[in-house]
Design a protein around this motif. Structure first.
Motif, PDB file in Angstrom:
ATOM      1  N   GLY A   1      75.678  -5.565 -28.820  1.00  0.00           N
ATOM      2  CA  GLY A   1      74.591  -6.391 -28.330  1.00  0.00           C
ATOM      3  C   GLY A   1      73.285  -5.609 -28.395  1.00  0.00           C
ATOM      4  O   GLY A   1      73.251  -4.443 -28.800  1.00  0.00           O
ATOM      5  N   ILE A   2      72.204  -6.256 -27.971  1.00  0.00           N
ATOM      6  CA  ILE A   2      70.881  -5.635 -27.992  1.00  0.00           C
ATOM      7  C   ILE A   2      70.342  -5.593 -26.568  1.00  0.00           C
ATOM      8  O   ILE A   2      70.391  -6.599 -25.849  1.00  0.00           O
TER       9      ILE A   2
ATOM     10  N   VAL B   1      74.322 -12.524 -31.764  1.00  0.00           N
ATOM     11  CA  VAL B   1      74.282 -11.222 -31.100  1.00  0.00           C
ATOM     12  C   VAL B   1      73.732 -11.405 -29.681  1.00  0.00           C
ATOM     13  O   VAL B   1      72.653 -11.978 -29.514  1.00  0.00           O
ATOM     14  N   PRO B   2      74.448 -10.953 -28.637  1.00  0.00           N
ATOM     15  CA  PRO B   2      73.920 -11.089 -27.271  1.00  0.00           C
ATOM     16  C   PRO B   2      72.731 -10.183 -27.027  1.00  0.00           C
ATOM     17  O   PRO B   2      72.679  -9.054 -27.528  1.00  0.00           O
TER      18      PRO B   2
ATOM     19  N   ALA C   1      51.778  -5.773 -29.464  1.00  0.00           N
ATOM     20  CA  ALA C   1      52.448  -7.081 -29.550  1.00  0.00           C
ATOM     21  C   ALA C   1      53.926  -6.963 -29.178  1.00  0.00           C
ATOM     22  O   ALA C   1      54.808  -7.351 -29.941  1.00  0.00           O
ATOM     23  N   PHE C   2      54.223  -6.424 -27.979  1.00  0.00           N
ATOM     24  CA  PHE C   2      55.615  -6.247 -27.570  1.00  0.00           C
ATOM     25  C   PHE C   2      56.306  -7.581 -27.304  1.00  0.00           C
ATOM     26  O   PHE C   2      57.507  -7.732 -27.565  1.00  0.00           O
ATOM     27  N   ALA C   3      55.556  -8.572 -26.763  1.00  0.00           N
ATOM     28  CA  ALA C   3      56.170  -9.872 -26.489  1.00  0.00           C
ATOM     29  C   ALA C   3      56.554 -10.568 -27.789  1.00  0.00           C
ATOM     30  O   ALA C   3      57.606 -11.219 -27.882  1.00  0.00           O
ATOM     31  N   GLN C   4      55.711 -10.443 -28.816  1.00  0.00           N
ATOM     32  CA  GLN C   4      56.034 -11.040 -30.106  1.00  0.00           C
ATOM     33  C   GLN C   4      57.284 -10.400 -30.694  1.00  0.00           C
ATOM     34  O   GLN C   4      58.178 -11.108 -31.188  1.00  0.00           O
ATOM     35  N   LEU C   5      57.380  -9.082 -30.639  1.00  0.00           N
ATOM     36  CA  LEU C   5      58.556  -8.401 -31.167  1.00  0.00           C
ATOM     37  C   LEU C   5      59.809  -8.809 -30.401  1.00  0.00           C
ATOM     38  O   LEU C   5      60.861  -9.065 -31.000  1.00  0.00           O
ATOM     39  N   GLY C   6      59.705  -8.888 -29.072  1.00  0.00           N
ATOM     40  CA  GLY C   6      60.856  -9.323 -28.284  1.00  0.00           C
ATOM     41  C   GLY C   6      61.295 -10.730 -28.627  1.00  0.00           C
ATOM     42  O   GLY C   6      62.491 -11.028 -28.692  1.00  0.00           O
ATOM     43  N   GLY C   7      60.310 -11.617 -28.852  1.00  0.00           N
ATOM     44  CA  GLY C   7      60.642 -12.989 -29.240  1.00  0.00           C
ATOM     45  C   GLY C   7      61.317 -13.057 -30.594  1.00  0.00           C
ATOM     46  O   GLY C   7      62.275 -13.826 -30.792  1.00  0.00           O
ATOM     47  N   PHE C   8      60.830 -12.251 -31.544  1.00  0.00           N
ATOM     48  CA  PHE C   8      61.453 -12.223 -32.867  1.00  0.00           C
ATOM     49  C   PHE C   8      62.899 -11.732 -32.780  1.00  0.00           C
ATOM     50  O   PHE C   8      63.805 -12.295 -33.407  1.00  0.00           O
ATOM     51  N   ILE C   9      63.126 -10.668 -32.012  1.00  0.00           N
ATOM     52  CA  ILE C   9      64.486 -10.146 -31.865  1.00  0.00           C
ATOM     53  C   ILE C   9      65.388 -11.184 -31.208  1.00  0.00           C
ATOM     54  O   ILE C   9      66.540 -11.388 -31.624  1.00  0.00           O
ATOM     55  N   ALA C  10      64.870 -11.884 -30.194  1.00  0.00           N
ATOM     56  CA  ALA C  10      65.687 -12.842 -29.457  1.00  0.00           C
ATOM     57  C   ALA C  10      66.139 -14.004 -30.349  1.00  0.00           C
ATOM     58  O   ALA C  10      67.319 -14.373 -30.354  1.00  0.00           O
ATOM     59  N   TYR C  11      65.204 -14.578 -31.128  1.00  0.00           N
ATOM     60  CA  TYR C  11      65.626 -15.737 -31.913  1.00  0.00           C
ATOM     61  C   TYR C  11      66.473 -15.334 -33.121  1.00  0.00           C
ATOM     62  O   TYR C  11      67.401 -16.059 -33.515  1.00  0.00           O
ATOM     63  N   LYS C  12      66.215 -14.168 -33.713  1.00  0.00           N
ATOM     64  CA  LYS C  12      67.059 -13.712 -34.815  1.00  0.00           C
ATOM     65  C   LYS C  12      68.458 -13.356 -34.305  1.00  0.00           C
ATOM     66  O   LYS C  12      69.458 -13.554 -35.013  1.00  0.00           O
ATOM     67  N   ALA C  13      68.527 -12.845 -33.077  1.00  0.00           N
ATOM     68  CA  ALA C  13      69.831 -12.525 -32.498  1.00  0.00           C
ATOM     69  C   ALA C  13      70.630 -13.793 -32.199  1.00  0.00           C
ATOM     70  O   ALA C  13      71.847 -13.830 -32.408  1.00  0.00           O
TER      71      ALA C  13
ATOM     72  N   CYS D   1      62.500 -26.822 -38.650  1.00  0.00           N
ATOM     73  CA  CYS D   1      63.848 -26.643 -39.188  1.00  0.00           C
ATOM     74  C   CYS D   1      64.790 -26.251 -38.048  1.00  0.00           C
ATOM     75  O   CYS D   1      64.484 -25.329 -37.291  1.00  0.00           O
ATOM     76  N   GLU D   2      65.893 -26.944 -37.934  1.00  0.00           N
ATOM     77  CA  GLU D   2      66.900 -26.643 -36.915  1.00  0.00           C
ATOM     78  C   GLU D   2      68.039 -25.881 -37.576  1.00  0.00           C
ATOM     79  O   GLU D   2      68.927 -26.479 -38.196  1.00  0.00           O
ATOM     80  N   VAL D   3      68.017 -24.555 -37.446  1.00  0.00           N
ATOM     81  CA  VAL D   3      69.033 -23.705 -38.057  1.00  0.00           C
ATOM     82  C   VAL D   3      70.148 -23.485 -37.038  1.00  0.00           C
ATOM     83  O   VAL D   3      69.880 -23.056 -35.907  1.00  0.00           O
ATOM     84  N   PRO D   4      71.395 -23.771 -37.361  1.00  0.00           N
ATOM     85  CA  PRO D   4      72.479 -23.618 -36.379  1.00  0.00           C
ATOM     86  C   PRO D   4      72.691 -22.157 -35.999  1.00  0.00           C
ATOM     87  O   PRO D   4      72.529 -21.248 -36.823  1.00  0.00           O
ATOM     88  N   GLU D   5      73.056 -21.937 -34.747  1.00  0.00           N
ATOM     89  CA  GLU D   5      73.344 -20.596 -34.264  1.00  0.00           C
ATOM     90  C   GLU D   5      74.818 -20.275 -34.497  1.00  0.00           C
ATOM     91  O   GLU D   5      75.679 -21.151 -34.456  1.00  0.00           O
ATOM     92  N   GLN D   6      75.104 -18.996 -34.711  1.00  0.00           N
ATOM     93  CA  GLN D   6      76.488 -18.567 -34.786  1.00  0.00           C
ATOM     94  C   GLN D   6      77.062 -18.438 -33.382  1.00  0.00           C
ATOM     95  O   GLN D   6      76.337 -18.350 -32.396  1.00  0.00           O
ATOM     96  N   ALA D   7      78.378 -18.444 -33.304  1.00  0.00           N
ATOM     97  CA  ALA D   7      79.045 -18.288 -32.008  1.00  0.00           C
ATOM     98  C   ALA D   7      78.686 -16.930 -31.412  1.00  0.00           C
ATOM     99  O   ALA D   7      78.688 -15.910 -32.114  1.00  0.00           O
ATOM    100  N   LEU D   8      78.348 -16.924 -30.116  1.00  0.00           N
ATOM    101  CA  LEU D   8      77.936 -15.693 -29.448  1.00  0.00           C
ATOM    102  C   LEU D   8      79.094 -14.715 -29.344  1.00  0.00           C
ATOM    103  O   LEU D   8      80.220 -15.087 -29.002  1.00  0.00           O
ATOM    104  N   ASN D   9      78.826 -13.455 -29.652  1.00  0.00           N
ATOM    105  CA  ASN D   9      79.809 -12.387 -29.496  1.00  0.00           C
ATOM    106  C   ASN D   9      79.928 -12.058 -28.012  1.00  0.00           C
ATOM    107  O   ASN D   9      79.074 -11.384 -27.438  1.00  0.00           O
ATOM    108  N   THR D  10      80.991 -12.564 -27.374  1.00  0.00           N
ATOM    109  CA  THR D  10      81.162 -12.386 -25.923  1.00  0.00           C
ATOM    110  C   THR D  10      81.813 -11.061 -25.557  1.00  0.00           C
ATOM    111  O   THR D  10      81.908 -10.737 -24.372  1.00  0.00           O
ATOM    112  N   GLU D  11      82.274 -10.302 -26.527  1.00  0.00           N
ATOM    113  CA  GLU D  11      82.895  -9.011 -26.254  1.00  0.00           C
ATOM    114  C   GLU D  11      82.283  -7.939 -27.156  1.00  0.00           C
ATOM    115  O   GLU D  11      82.937  -7.439 -28.072  1.00  0.00           O
ATOM    116  N   PRO D  12      81.017  -7.600 -26.923  1.00  0.00           N
ATOM    117  CA  PRO D  12      80.387  -6.565 -27.758  1.00  0.00           C
ATOM    118  C   PRO D  12      81.021  -5.201 -27.517  1.00  0.00           C
ATOM    119  O   PRO D  12      81.460  -4.880 -26.407  1.00  0.00           O
TER     120      PRO D  12
END
Length: 411
Positions: free
Chosen positions: A269-270, A313-314, A296-308, A173-184
């Protein structure tokens, strides 16, 4: 998107026969690729396509996907060799990886495109190709959110997977990303740990001790069952083998969802630590190894990155060096500042705080400084010495056509 199929016994038998035939054909194609040193998709089609269709009775699309799957497996092997993930040339691990053709498990995943698989999402049915013909009424189960995502965003292939006697379709599934918040407005620092999986710079401690107690109990139970080694204990081990992994994955998903939602709500941002190579850098006693390697720190980081990315969210990764020894108030760095695992007490200004919260505040400050300077990351490169020499007594790997093909891009 993982969707669980609910086939009848006859449908499951047809799916199993199809999956077994496809993986047997892929193993045979792999041996042809290794023997002739041809790993590219179109080159393998010339060598193997007619034989696959005649010997295993696969359809045209299934035969092409078998060849493509084999080609992709060798491309992945080549990338791992180039990155040094399988050791240096001449090492035992390197020779093991390149000394024989790639093989595929009988229950390995098989890709299906829209010519072989069609979805009736509203009816919760799929029509799927098998060796016994096309089965048009295979039921599947999914939540309302999954059905909506499939209807709106499904694209391309889906993988048929059999796991522990259960059947799944992995739909892309290709879910579109929202526009990045460039001024957090600021950054939400996240300190990752073993005792406390994640601690935010707001002072919130997420999960940790309960999961560690469950893991310790599971390890103790596995040890007892393995020592007993009877047919009933082996059945119980097989039934429980993925339970801990599923629980940890579920907790990481919940933590990532909470962190991203909080950052999106507050316009921040995160900030995460770059922990690549930490297992190689840290020396541990035997009792600690199982705990650290199940972290499983790499898995958690990956989950945060793609959900962000999905939420706009930067995310900034920072160098974690000395974040646990640095005072978040005055910046004084001292090993003695870390009183114990839980508490931090600055030897200069007397500031006292929870150690993980103090570290997360340092991570937040570093991320904010990076963002202001428009830098990408201060994380160190992965510890690897590409110029290191091999031992003179090391036996070089055999120069087969497959090895030559895998090395061709490195020369």
């Amino acid at each position: 998107m993982q969707v669980k199929l609910l086939p009848t016994p006859e449908q499951a038998s047809a799916l199993e026969a199809t999956l077994t035939a496809c993986n047997e054909a892929a193993t045979w194609v792999s041996s042809i690729a290794y023997e002739h040193g041809v790993m590219r998709n179109f080159g393998l089609r010339k060598l193997a396509y007619p034989q696959i269709r005649a010997r295993w009775g696969l359809g045209a699309q299934a035969a092409q996907h078998v060849i493509k799957k084999t080609s992709d497996a060798y491309a992945t092997l080549k990338a791992n060799l180039r990155a040094g993930n399988l050791g240096k040339p001449g090492s035992k691990r390197y020779r093991k990886a390149t000394g024989k053709p790639i093989t595929f498990r009988p229950e390995g995943a098989q890709p299906y495109d829209d010519r072989m698989l069609s979805w009736q999402i509203a009816e919760r049915r799929v029509s799927i190709w098998t060796l016994a013909g096309r089965i048009k009424d295979v039921r599947f189960t999914a939540s309302v959110e999954q059905l909506a995502t499939l209807a709106l965003h499904r694209r391309g292939e889906s993988d048929l997977v059999c796991r522990d006697g259960m059947w799944f379709l992995m739909a892309i599934c290709e879910v579109p990303e929202q526009a990045l918040n460039t001024e957090p407005a600021d950054f939400l620092g996240i300190d990752l740990g073993i005792v406390n999986i994640a601690t935010t710079s707001d002072g919130e401690i997420l999960a940790g001790r309960r999961l560690n107690r469950i893991r310790a109990r599971e390890r103790t139970l596995r040890t007892k069952l393995q020592r007993k080694n009877t047919p009933s204990t082996r059945r119980r081990l097989k039934k429980r083998r993925r339970k801990e992994v599923r629980r940890a994955r579920d907790i990481n998903h919940k933590i990532a969802k909470h962190v991203v939602a909080e950052a999106e709500r507050t316009g921040r941002g995160i900030a995460l630590e770059d922990l690549r190579g930490i297992r190689e850098r840290v020396r541990l006693g035997k009792p600690q190894r199982a705990t650290v390697h199940s972290w499983a720190f790499a898995q958690l980081g990956g989950f945060i990155a793609y959900k962000a990315r999905k939420a706009g969210v930067p995310v900034v990764h920072v160098d974690p060096a000395y974040t646990s020894r640095t005072c978040a108030e005055c910046g004084h760095i001292d090993k003695a500042n870390r009183v114990n695992q839980a508490w931090f007490a600055c030897r200069s200004c007397g500031f006292v705080d929870h150690a993980d919260r103090n570290g997360s505040r340092n991570i937040r400050a570093r991320a904010w400084e990076l963002w202001r300077r428009r830098a990408q990351s201060t994380a160190p490169a992965s510890p690897r010495d590409p110029g290191a020499r091999l031992d003179a007594s090391a036996v070089p790997p055999p120069v087969t056509p497959a090895v030559q093909a895998l090395r061709s891009s490195e020369r």
